[in-house]
Design an enzyme around this catalytic site. Structure first.
Site, PDB file in Angstrom:
ATOM      1  N   ASP A   1       0.815  -1.217   0.000  1.00 53.41           N
ATOM      2  CA  ASP A   1       0.000   0.000   0.000  1.00 53.41           C
ATOM      3  C   ASP A   1       0.855   1.277   0.000  1.00 53.41           C
ATOM      4  OD1 ASP A   1      -2.627   1.319   0.435  1.00 53.41           O
ATOM      5  OD2 ASP A   1      -1.711   1.925   2.325  1.00 53.41           O
TER       6      ASP A   1
ATOM      7  N   ARG B   1     -15.307   8.639  -1.002  1.00 50.88           N
ATOM      8  CA  ARG B   1     -15.012   7.295  -1.523  1.00 50.88           C
ATOM      9  C   ARG B   1     -16.032   6.272  -1.035  1.00 50.88           C
ATOM     10  NH1 ARG B   1      -8.932   6.535   0.272  1.00 50.88           N
ATOM     11  NH2 ARG B   1      -9.872   7.376   2.150  1.00 50.88           N
TER      12      ARG B   1
ATOM     13  N   GLU C   1       1.039  -0.482  -5.145  1.00 50.17           N
ATOM     14  CA  GLU C   1      -0.050   0.480  -5.284  1.00 50.17           C
ATOM     15  C   GLU C   1       0.596   1.856  -5.270  1.00 50.17           C
ATOM     16  OE1 GLU C   1      -3.354   3.203  -3.731  1.00 50.17           O
ATOM     17  OE2 GLU C   1      -1.649   2.597  -2.533  1.00 50.17           O
TER      18      GLU C   1
HETATM   19  C1  GLC Z   1      -3.900   3.613  -0.337  1.00 46.41           C
HETATM   20  C2  GLC Z   1      -5.289   3.051  -0.149  1.00 46.41           C
HETATM   21  C3  GLC Z   1      -6.197   4.131   0.322  1.00 46.41           C
HETATM   22  C4  GLC Z   1      -5.688   4.674   1.625  1.00 46.41           C
HETATM   23  C5  GLC Z   1      -4.221   5.079   1.516  1.00 46.41           C
HETATM   24  C6  GLC Z   1      -3.607   5.253   2.865  1.00 46.41           C
HETATM   25  O1  GLC Z   1      -3.842   4.580  -1.304  1.00 46.41           O
HETATM   26  O2  GLC Z   1      -5.716   2.478  -1.341  1.00 46.41           O
HETATM   27  O3  GLC Z   1      -7.512   3.672   0.457  1.00 46.41           O
HETATM   28  O4  GLC Z   1      -6.457   5.774   2.018  1.00 46.41           O
HETATM   29  O5  GLC Z   1      -3.437   4.099   0.877  1.00 46.41           O
HETATM   30  O6  GLC Z   1      -3.378   3.995   3.459  1.00 46.41           O
END
Ligand code: GLC
Length: 641
Positions: free
Chosen positions: A281, A512, A323
């Site tokens: 993440d 969201r 991500e």
């Molecule tokens: C990533 C997740 C998101 C979250 C962020 C902080 O981007 O997809 O939902 O708010 O990380 O953890």
């Protein structure tokens, strides 16, 4: 050093707990990947006086976690070492959901397996399941315990059971590893709040504003609706804590090697639960340096490369997925056999929506021509929607080349998808509008963004038809273009926005939640009804999944973008040896055509088979496409067994 000196010490430590054959497989991998582990560690911590001590503790952690890895997973490790690009198979079809919203809990999710199997799912990403603070928790992304789950979902044993059940049905489990930050209720944060210096060094905290101000001079606000800047003051310890996201999400300090060691252990704990894909993440934010915007820094990659090497040594089953929702050139840098083997493809996502709004596909084609091609050992995860907002994460250069001014174009897209633009079919909501820059992102379910919510409301059957086709067109691209498609569960039954979040104090203000509705099982009853939009969308997606999984043209195949000479039409070839297919999509609500000689020059015949519609078509002079039509033309020997 070092491996030569480390090995005997490791052997001594673990000798009584392992047999020699298994140990041999471990040390073979350790030998093979040690350099890939050492090099990033040296880059980050080589200057520390006790650097070798840290290397040793990290290697010990890796060995320890491998020793405690369940036997069945070690068996899978052996298989995956033979087939390290298993995730590139055309049999891979991904889906993602929240456990509570989709099923209630882990045990209840087991009962939903038939539904997932019917859809052809072989990869299931469950949104964060670990323990978080009660109340606001950023949808699970504020983790208070990496080893224990949210009690409302069940127990860790149930999660492990679910992972193994999924595996026995050929479904790989993917879970998040929220590694950039913990919640302020994690024991490390609590100890830091009680004054432990050791734990305070796990985070980035400062006694006054000097350094925060110096850092902030170069930082961009990530959640401007939540707080300005990147720091939050904690009166109890009189410290400014680095909080990139929400004030209760504390960024971990990876310049402290103890943090990397600890997080290696936490990641391998996930692997040992039976998780096959670990979603890394918010990777862009892992490293901070004064005078930079603290995004995508070289050592953010070092952290990932070290973790990737650890996974390769202790749990080779596992693939890491990055991500990074950042500039597409930066997104690509996280992808690599020795870093993240999988990556979200935010550029494709953003440009698909761009093409739907503008009815033009030039930016999409130009961008993908430059950036779709990645290392053969890796794969894109292609998606239309996820649990997050849609950010306009494409390069200015590509939209400029397609004739748009990037700034006003981004504004147009936000206006279009939030329904503010005259004639828009879309029903999105704005997310994190930054008053300073005017930047904004968009929230909304696919069906609402693509016009179905609006069409049903105005009871216009023609608009309904167009919206259904838009939804299928987008899914058609992500399912066939190359990589692993990820369906956001609920989209396959055309679920709409859920506005009820506005009356929930823990969700209000974070739009969201409009696209995180409880899964509507009643709607699934309509999935076989060809007359209903739900049935049309569901059946269409099912058909796309079948074409993908039955046709060898989609198996680990190359993708080549094709310019068919009509800016409303997007097209690409998939080629794998003698198997090939040409995908063509019309992104406008008007009929379009493509000159037959263009197709002929690509080696196509006059008579063509469209595998999606199950039709034979003639293209004598031209190929005609209906509004938003998607065709998947068989252009080589194709059917798999
Ligand atoms: C990533 C997740 C998101 C979250 C962020 C902080 O981007 O997809 O939902 O708010 O990380 O953890």
């Amino acid at each position: 050093m070092t491996l030569g000196r480390l090995r005997p010490r490791l052997e001594e430590r673990f000798a009584s707990r392992i047999d020699s054959v298994a140990w041999e497989s471990f040390t073979r991998r350790l030998d093979r990947h040690f350099a890939s582990l050492f090099e990033p560690l040296y880059g980050m911590y080589g200057g520390e006086y006790d650097f070798f001590y840290h290397v040793e503790t990290i290697v010990q952690t890796i060995a320890e976690m491998w020793v405690s890895r369940p036997q069945t997973l070690k068996g899978l490790d052996a298989l995956r070492e033979e087939d390290p690009t298993w995730f590139r198979s055309h049999r891979m079809v991904g889906a993602t959901c929240y456990v509570d919203l989709f099923a209630g809990g882990f045990a209840a999710l087991e009962d939903k397996l038939p539904y997932l199997k019917e859809l052809g799912v072989t990869y299931l990403h469950l949104m964060p399941v670990f323990r978080t603070p009660v109340g606001e928790d950023d949808g699970g992304y504020a983790v208070s315990d990496y080893r224990d789950v949210d009690p409302s979902l069940g127990t860790i044993q149930e999660l492990e059971h679910l992972a193994s059940l999924l595996r026995s049905h050929g479904i790989s489990l993917a879970l998040d590893f929220v590694l950039n930050h913990t919640s302020d209720e994690h024991p490390w944060a609590k100890e830091a709040l009680e004054g432990s210096e050791e734990r305070q060094a796990y985070y980035r905290m400062y006694p006054d504003r000097t350094l925060p101000d110096a850092y902030e001079a170069h930082l961009q606000d990530i959640f401007p609706d939540d707080h300005e800047g990147a720091f939050s003051f904690r009166p109890r310890i009189r410290r400014w804590v680095w909080t990139t996201f929400h004030t209760y999400q504390w960024d971990l300090n990876y310049s402290n090697p103890a943090v990397l060691r600890q997080m290696t252990e936490e990641m391998l704990f996930l692997a040992n639960l039976g998780v096959e894909v670990i979603r890394m993440d918010a990777v862009a934010f892992l490293w901070k340096e004064l005078g930079t915007n603290c995004q995508n820094l070289p050592h953010a990659h070092s952290v990932l490369r070290a973790l990737s090497a650890a996974a390769k040594i202790a749990a080779p089953t596992v693939a890491l997925k990055s991500e990074a929702i950042v500039h597409p050139d930066e997104v690509r840098k996280y992808i690599g056999a020795d870093e993240c083997q999988l990556s979200y493809n935010p550029q494709l996502m953003a440009l698909l929506w761009d093409a739907l709004a503008t009815r033009k596909t030039t930016s999409l084609r130009l961008a993908l021509e430059k950036r779709f091609d990645i290392d053969d050992d890796c794969a894109w995860v292609n998606y239309i929607r996820c649990h997050d907002d849609i950010g306009w994460a494409f390069s200015d250069e590509d939209v400029t080349a397609a004739g748009f001014d990037p700034r006003s174009h981004r504004r147009f897209l936000t206006h279009f998808y939030t329904g503010r633009h005259e004639g828009s079919f879309s029903r999105g909501l704005v997310f994190q509008e930054d008053p300073k820059t005017g930047d904004a992102r968009v929230s909304g379910m696919t069906a609402s963004l693509a016009g179905l919510e609006h069409a049903i409301e105005i009871e216009d059957p023609d608009e309904v038809e167009l919206a259904v086709r838009r939804i299928l067109l987008l899914h058609g691209v992500i399912i066939t273009i190359g990589g692993l498609p990820l369906i956001y569960l609920g989209d396959e039954i055309a679920m709409f926005n859920d506005y009820t979040y506005e009356s929930d104090t823990n969700k209000f203000g974070d739009s969201r939640w409009v696209h995180r509705p409880p899964f509507d099982w009643r709607r699934t009853q309509d999935r076989y009804n060809d007359e209903s939009p739900i049935g049309r969308v569901y059946q269409g997606i099912l058909r796309l999944v079948q074409v993908r999984t039955q046709d060898l043209a989609f198996d680990r195949a190359e993708t080549s973008l094709v310019n068919l000479g009509n800016e409303h039409v997007f097209s690409f070839f998939r080629n794998q040896g003698e198997h090939s297919a040409l995908v063509i999509g019309n992104f406008s609500e008007h009929p379009q055509s493509v000159e037959a000689k263009r197709l002929r020059s690509l080696g196509l015949r006059k008579t063509l088979v469209d595998m999606f519609a199950g039709d034979v078509i003639m293209a004598n002079r031209q190929l005609d496409l209906a509004p938003y039509q998607l065709m998947i033309l068989a252009t080589g020997r194709t059917q798999a067994v």
